[in-house]
Write a protein that holds these residues in place. Structure first.
Motif, short mmCIF file in Angstrom:
data_model
loop_
_atom_site.label_atom_id
_atom_site.label_comp_id
_atom_site.label_asym_id
_atom_site.label_seq_id
_atom_site.Cartn_x
_atom_site.Cartn_y
_atom_site.Cartn_z
N ASP A 395 -65.53 18.00 -4.61
CA ASP A 395 -64.75 18.80 -3.67
C ASP A 395 -65.46 20.11 -3.36
O ASP A 395 -65.54 20.55 -2.21
N ILE A 396 -66.00 20.76 -4.42
CA ILE A 396 -66.70 22.03 -4.21
C ILE A 396 -67.92 21.80 -3.32
O ILE A 396 -68.21 22.56 -2.40
N ILE A 461 -70.88 28.64 -1.49
CA ILE A 461 -70.45 28.11 -2.79
C ILE A 461 -69.25 28.90 -3.32
O ILE A 461 -68.28 28.32 -3.83
N ARG A 462 -69.28 30.21 -3.17
CA ARG A 462 -68.16 31.01 -3.71
C ARG A 462 -66.86 30.74 -2.95
O ARG A 462 -65.79 30.63 -3.56
N LEU A 463 -66.96 30.63 -1.64
CA LEU A 463 -65.75 30.34 -0.88
C LEU A 463 -65.24 28.94 -1.19
O LEU A 463 -64.03 28.71 -1.32
N ALA A 464 -66.15 27.96 -1.36
CA ALA A 464 -65.73 26.60 -1.72
C ALA A 464 -65.07 26.58 -3.09
O ALA A 464 -64.03 25.93 -3.29
N LEU A 465 -65.64 27.30 -4.08
CA LEU A 465 -65.06 27.34 -5.41
C LEU A 465 -63.67 27.98 -5.37
O LEU A 465 -62.74 27.52 -6.02
N SER A 466 -63.50 29.04 -4.57
CA SER A 466 -62.19 29.69 -4.45
C SER A 466 -61.17 28.75 -3.84
O SER A 466 -60.01 28.69 -4.28
N ARG A 467 -61.58 27.99 -2.84
CA ARG A 467 -60.65 27.04 -2.22
C ARG A 467 -60.17 25.99 -3.21
O ARG A 467 -58.97 25.71 -3.32
N VAL A 468 -61.12 25.42 -3.98
CA VAL A 468 -60.75 24.36 -4.92
C VAL A 468 -59.86 24.90 -6.02
O VAL A 468 -58.85 24.30 -6.39
N HIS A 471 -56.44 25.58 -4.60
CA HIS A 471 -55.73 24.32 -4.35
C HIS A 471 -55.19 23.71 -5.64
O HIS A 471 -54.06 23.25 -5.70
N ARG A 472 -56.02 23.74 -6.70
CA ARG A 472 -55.57 23.17 -7.96
C ARG A 472 -54.45 24.00 -8.60
O ARG A 472 -53.62 23.47 -9.34
N ALA A 473 -54.46 25.28 -8.35
CA ALA A 473 -53.41 26.13 -8.91
C ALA A 473 -52.14 26.11 -8.05
O ALA A 473 -51.15 26.72 -8.40
N GLY A 474 -52.17 25.41 -6.93
CA GLY A 474 -51.01 25.38 -6.04
C GLY A 474 -50.79 26.69 -5.34
O GLY A 474 -49.68 27.01 -4.92
N ALA A 475 -51.84 27.48 -5.19
CA ALA A 475 -51.72 28.80 -4.55
C ALA A 475 -52.49 28.80 -3.25
O ALA A 475 -53.11 27.82 -2.87
N ARG A 476 -52.46 29.94 -2.56
CA ARG A 476 -53.17 30.10 -1.29
C ARG A 476 -53.93 31.41 -1.33
O ARG A 476 -53.39 32.44 -1.75
N LEU A 477 -55.23 31.36 -0.94
CA LEU A 477 -56.03 32.57 -0.90
C LEU A 477 -55.47 33.52 0.14
O LEU A 477 -55.22 33.14 1.27
N GLN A 478 -55.28 34.80 -0.25
CA GLN A 478 -54.68 35.77 0.65
C GLN A 478 -55.72 36.71 1.27
O GLN A 478 -55.61 37.06 2.43
N LEU A 503 -64.06 31.29 11.82
CA LEU A 503 -63.51 29.94 11.58
C LEU A 503 -62.57 29.92 10.37
O LEU A 503 -61.62 29.14 10.35
N VAL A 504 -62.82 30.77 9.36
CA VAL A 504 -61.97 30.74 8.16
C VAL A 504 -60.90 31.82 8.18
O VAL A 504 -60.16 31.95 7.20
N GLN A 505 -60.79 32.61 9.27
CA GLN A 505 -59.84 33.71 9.24
C GLN A 505 -58.38 33.25 9.19
O GLN A 505 -57.52 33.95 8.69
N THR A 506 -58.13 32.02 9.69
CA THR A 506 -56.75 31.52 9.62
C THR A 506 -56.32 31.17 8.21
O THR A 506 -55.12 31.00 7.95
N GLU A 507 -57.28 31.07 7.27
CA GLU A 507 -56.94 30.71 5.91
C GLU A 507 -56.57 31.92 5.06
O GLU A 507 -56.17 31.78 3.91
N PHE A 508 -56.72 33.15 5.62
CA PHE A 508 -56.48 34.36 4.84
C PHE A 508 -55.52 35.28 5.61
O PHE A 508 -55.47 35.29 6.83
N GLU A 509 -54.75 36.04 4.81
CA GLU A 509 -53.90 37.06 5.42
C GLU A 509 -54.75 38.19 5.99
O GLU A 509 -54.44 38.75 7.02
N ARG A 510 -55.84 38.51 5.28
CA ARG A 510 -56.72 39.58 5.77
C ARG A 510 -58.13 39.32 5.28
O ARG A 510 -58.33 38.72 4.21
#
Length: 543
Positions: A395-396, A461-468, A471-478, A503-510
């Protein structure tokens, strides 16, 4: 007198006729403008209607391509499960082969007739037979281990192909969403246009024809026209001198101007007296303010002198603060000394109790050593953690390559290797975690890439690791912080990095980007500018 009466009578119907004609002309102008807009809407509706088949065809084409996603995801899950099973089996086989090797080495080093394993007498023939059995068992396990490794490599290659295909299908999601939005917008606009055209045909077009006929034929204000015709008939029976009438009217208008000037003069005289009274009041208020100002200046001077006198009698604040800090430091040191002594006393008591327990535990621990060694193998870096890492790495890797492809225009990719051949024994593998980077020149070490290229790999790599992890923690990156990184990029690299952030700005609050590059100021909708001045740093928010 009879003439003026007739003129006054004519004024009302004339005003009514002219007012009605103006109203109808204005309504006619609006309807003709609406008719022109309607013709443009008809053209627009025809264009939209002609383009609907193409939009529907695009949506159906993408949906047909995405129909294979379910089967691919199921096959991908089966591949991962089999890879996990092979990894677990190889871990077990490796541990068993190591155990067999230790037993074989122990038997080969036997010097005498006693078995090193059980302590019983063992003849030379029995020792050789046991060695042959153990070596045969080791070869069997080794063959199975190598077969599993080969199968695992084949499954990993197939897994990469499936992931690449799924990644391509995932990128179609945004395209499908875009096509759906275009189709919905076109259908909605077409329906709105048709409703507007139907409303116009039912009401506006009919009203336009009716107005044109009324204005052309003078079919409006009929009652006023009838009354005006009767008044004109009466006026024709009177004698009328137009020149004399004009002269009298001009004289009357001139008299009205003089009367208006007289009224303005009287109004100005009436307004002068209140202004004079207001000026007198303002003068008195200025004098009062001056007196009050002088009184407040005296009070300020007295307060300043009092403050200076009392401040001189105060103790030295810096000296008091130093003495307080010294006393606090001494108190902390003494508390630490007391705590250390108490801890030593508690340690001595604890050691006395532990000594008695350790004597008993020593014999019990000897029994469990063998079991703990097996558990140690299972929970070492070559055991369960390695299995968990290998399950998360695909996944990463997929997320990192997806972002890195956009950052490098498809020129770079990363791969995680979890096993490496031993230098001493090529047929055996050891657990590792290597990041292999590839570009148009092939695979190269991380150190061989430029600063800009290395930053893109790190970012992906860092953004991919944060996403995984999220996702596993059931949380959302803010929030996403990007500290510098643009300086090591060329113009094309900076543009791709900006596109990736977009492209990734919709995945974060800021998203907070820290940079010193002036040309990037206008790339973001809001910024905080920090400027260093002689009095310190200042900041300004620019929206």
């Amino acid at each position: 007198a009879s003439f003026f009466e007739i003129q006054n009578k004519r004024a009302a119907p004339l005003m009514e006729i002219n007012g009605e004609e103006k109203r109808l002309q204005e309504e006619l102008r609006r309807l003709r403008a609406d008719e022109q807009s309607i013709r443009q809407l008809e053209t627009r509706a025809k264009l939209i209607e002609d383009g609907l088949p193409e939009l529907r065809g695009n949506v159906e084409s993408i949906q047909a391509q995405q129909g294979r996603r379910g089967a691919l995801e199921e096959e991908l899950a089966l591949k991962r499960q089999r890879i996990g099973e092979l990894t677990a089996e190889n871990t077990r086989l490796r541990a068993e082969m190591n155990d067999l090797k230790e037993r074989i080495d122990s038997l080969k080093q036997v010097d005498g007739a006693d078995c090193p394993l059980c302590g019983k007498p063992l003849s030379e023939s029995e020792r050789q037979n046991l060695l042959s059995d153990l070596e045969a068992e080791g070869r069997q396990k080794g063959d199975l281990y190598r077969e599993n490794v080969a199968q695992q490599k084949r499954d990993e290659e197939s897994l990469k192909e499936l992931q690449a295909e799924l990644t391509a299908l995932t990128r179609l999601d945004q395209q499908l969403l875009t096509e759906h939005r275009k189709l919905d917008q076109a259908e909605t606009e077409l329906k709105r246009l048709r409703d507007t055209l139907e409303t116009w045909e039912a009401s506006g077009a009919m009203r336009l024809l009716d107005l044109e006929e009324q204005i052309t034929k003078g079919m409006f204000a009929l009652d006023a026209r009838s009354r005006l015709a009767a008044i004109d008939q009466e006026a024709r029976s009177l004698g009328y001198d137009a020149a004399a009438h004009d002269a009298v009217r001009a004289s009357e208008q001139a008299g009205r101007g003089a009367e208006l000037a007289l009224r303005e003069l009287e109004s100005a005289r009436a307004a002068l007296e209140p202004l004079e009274r207001q000026l007198d009041g303002l003068g008195r208020q200025i004098e009062l303010d001056r007196v009050q100002q002088a009184q407040q200046e005296q009070e300020y001077t007295a307060a300043s002198q009092k403050y200076a006198t009392e401040a001189a009698a105060l103790p030295d604040l810096n000296l008091v603060e130093r003495e307080l800090l010294h006393a606090q430091s001494e108190e902390n040191r003494l508390r630490m000394d007391v705590g250390m002594v108490r801890q030593l006393v508690a340690v001595l008591d604890s050691l006395r109790e532990r000594k008695a327990r350790q004597v008993k535990r020593r014999s019990d621990l000897m029994v469990t050593i063998t079991r703990l060694k097996a558990l140690e193998r299972a929970f070492s870096k070559d055991g369960v953690p390695a299995l968990l890492i290998e399950q998360a790495l695909p996944d990463i890797e997929a997320h990192a390559n997806d972002l890195l492809e956009r950052l490098s225009a498809g020129g770079m990719s990363v791969r995680f290797a979890t096993q490496r051949a031993l230098k001493s024994k090529k047929e055996e593998m050891r657990e590792t975690l290597d990041i292999i980077i590839s570009d148009s020149f092939g695979e190269r070490p991380y150190e061989m890439f430029s600063g800009g290229e290395a930053f893109r790999v790190n970012f992906a790599i860092r953004l991919a690791l944060s996403r995984v992890l999220a996702h596993r923690a059931g949380a959302r990156l803010q929030t996403l912080f990007i500290d510098e990184g643009f300086g090591s990029q060329d113009a094309e690299g900076r543009q791709r990095l900006l596109e990736a952030i977009s492209l990734v700005q919709t995945e974060f609050e800021r998203i907070l980007v820290i940079t010193h590059l002036e040309e990037l100021k206008e790339a973001f909708p809001a910024r905080i500018e920090v400027e260093k001045t002689q009095r310190g740093s200042s900041l300004k928010v620019v929206l």
